[in-house]
Write an enzyme that holds these catalytic residues in place. Structure first.
Site, PDB file in Angstrom:
ATOM      1  N   THR A 244       0.858  -1.178   0.000  1.00  0.00           N
ATOM      2  CA  THR A 244       0.000   0.000   0.000  1.00  0.00           C
ATOM      3  C   THR A 244       0.898   1.233   0.000  1.00  0.00           C
ATOM      4  OG1 THR A 244      -1.675  -1.188   1.264  1.00  0.00           O
ATOM      5  CG2 THR A 244      -1.852   1.213   1.199  1.00  0.00           C
TER       6      THR A 244
ATOM      7  N   LYS B  17      -7.010   0.972  -3.123  1.00  0.00           N
ATOM      8  CA  LYS B  17      -6.577   0.447  -1.819  1.00  0.00           C
ATOM      9  C   LYS B  17      -6.593   1.531  -0.749  1.00  0.00           C
ATOM     10  CE  LYS B  17      -4.983  -2.332   1.274  1.00  0.00           C
ATOM     11  NZ  LYS B  17      -3.606  -2.836   1.325  1.00  0.00           N
TER      12      LYS B  17
ATOM     13  N   LYS C 267       0.169   4.509   8.479  1.00  0.00           N
ATOM     14  CA  LYS C 267       0.702   4.891   7.172  1.00  0.00           C
ATOM     15  C   LYS C 267      -0.407   5.003   6.127  1.00  0.00           C
ATOM     16  CE  LYS C 267       2.478   1.502   4.795  1.00  0.00           C
ATOM     17  NZ  LYS C 267       1.581   1.295   3.613  1.00  0.00           N
TER      18      LYS C 267
END
Length: 295
Positions: free
Chosen positions: A98, A174, A242
């Site tokens: 990701t 995503k 993150k």
């Protein structure tokens, strides 16, 4: 039926096991001795470097990257002993981390200059779903590239979701998904922290939520573990920290600022700063129970 993996952690290791069981020849590069032992036990071979991992690939085979961030991707591809030094035209890189869409696009463009295909393919669902083939694989790449690697993609997951032919759209999808996952997880932890403050039994409350309008998969999965005191890391706090940060940045880059995303990202950051970075993100329940202010 040969594939190289760089990164055999929770998700990558589950995929290595799946492919080995299906009869693939898998070469694994991972710096963690535990992950190396697990890969060997699954039937994979070990490579000392990304470059030596791809040395075993055939003309149309692929490298699967399952690391954490874009910096790691660039280093394992173009650093000393990087895989891109050994990849040949016609081979492919399946990019599963990701990361920001602009990083995905930049990596794909640099690979294309070498004649190497890139499939933007982030994944979601957790290690058990990856092992069982039930994870979501969000694929964005030109149709011809996807077709050349269809056997590998289908072996990786029963849920290969074609997003578009534009590399970067997998990463965008995503981030949208993980922003919602982060919001849902923070919401579930907040609701159960409130239930505890009200004197309710947390397990009973979660039973009700799971059969009612407040249910979410990530809420149930993480809060069950939190109630049991099981914070062994399957997904560290730092991962959704993150991902939500990247999602908020991506939103701002297109002029969108929603009411919940930045708040959820802030909770993950605060939990990290409180010393929970290496715990499973189920730790958000204890974080909110400890830090929610009292009147």
């Amino acid at each position: 039926m040969t594939v190289a993996f760089v990164g055999a952690g929770n998700m990558g290791g589950a995929l290595v096991e799946r492919l080995c069981e299906a009869g693939w020849s898998v070469a694994v590069c991972d710096t963690d001795p535990l992950r190396q032992r697990q890969a060997l036990a699954a039937g994979a071979s070990l490579a000392d470097t990304p470059l030596s991992a791809v040395a075993q690939l055939g003309p149309l085979d692929a490298l699967v990257i399952v690391v954490v961030d874009a910096e790691q991707c660039r280093d394992l591809l173009w650093g000393e002993q990087g895989a891109a030094n050994g990849l040949r035209p016609g081979q492919a890189v399946v990019l599963c981390p990701t990361i920001a869409p602009e990083d995905t696009v930049a990596i794909a463009q640099r690979l294309a200059e070498q004649g190497i295909d890139c499939i933007d393919a982030p994944m979601s669902g957790g290690p058990q779903r990856a092992r069982d083939g039930r994870m979501s694989l969000m694929v964005a790449a030109p149709a011809a590239v996807v077709q050349r690697q269809a056997g590998l993609l289908d072996a990786l997951s029963l849920n290969v979701m074609r997003i578009s032919e534009r590399v970067g759209d997998g990463a965008r999808t995503k981030l949208v998904n993980n922003l919602l996952a982060g919001i849902n997880l923070v919401g579930a932890a907040e609701a159960l922290a409130l239930a505890g403050r009200m004197g309710l039994d947390l397990a009973t409350t979660l039973d009700v939520i799971e059969r009612s309008s407040g249910q979410s998969w990530i809420g149930s999965d993480r809060m069950r573990r939190a109630i049991a005191g099981d914070l062994a890391p399957r997904a560290h706090v730092t991962l959704l920290e993150k991902d939500t940060r990247l999602a908020v940045a991506a939103a701002r880059s297109v002029g969108f600022e929603g009411p919940l995303g930045a708040g959820a990202a802030g909770v993950f950051q605060a939990a990290h700063e409180a010393g929970m970075a290496d715990l499973d993100d189920a730790a958000l329940l204890s974080f909110l129970r400890q830090n929610a202010p009292r009147p």
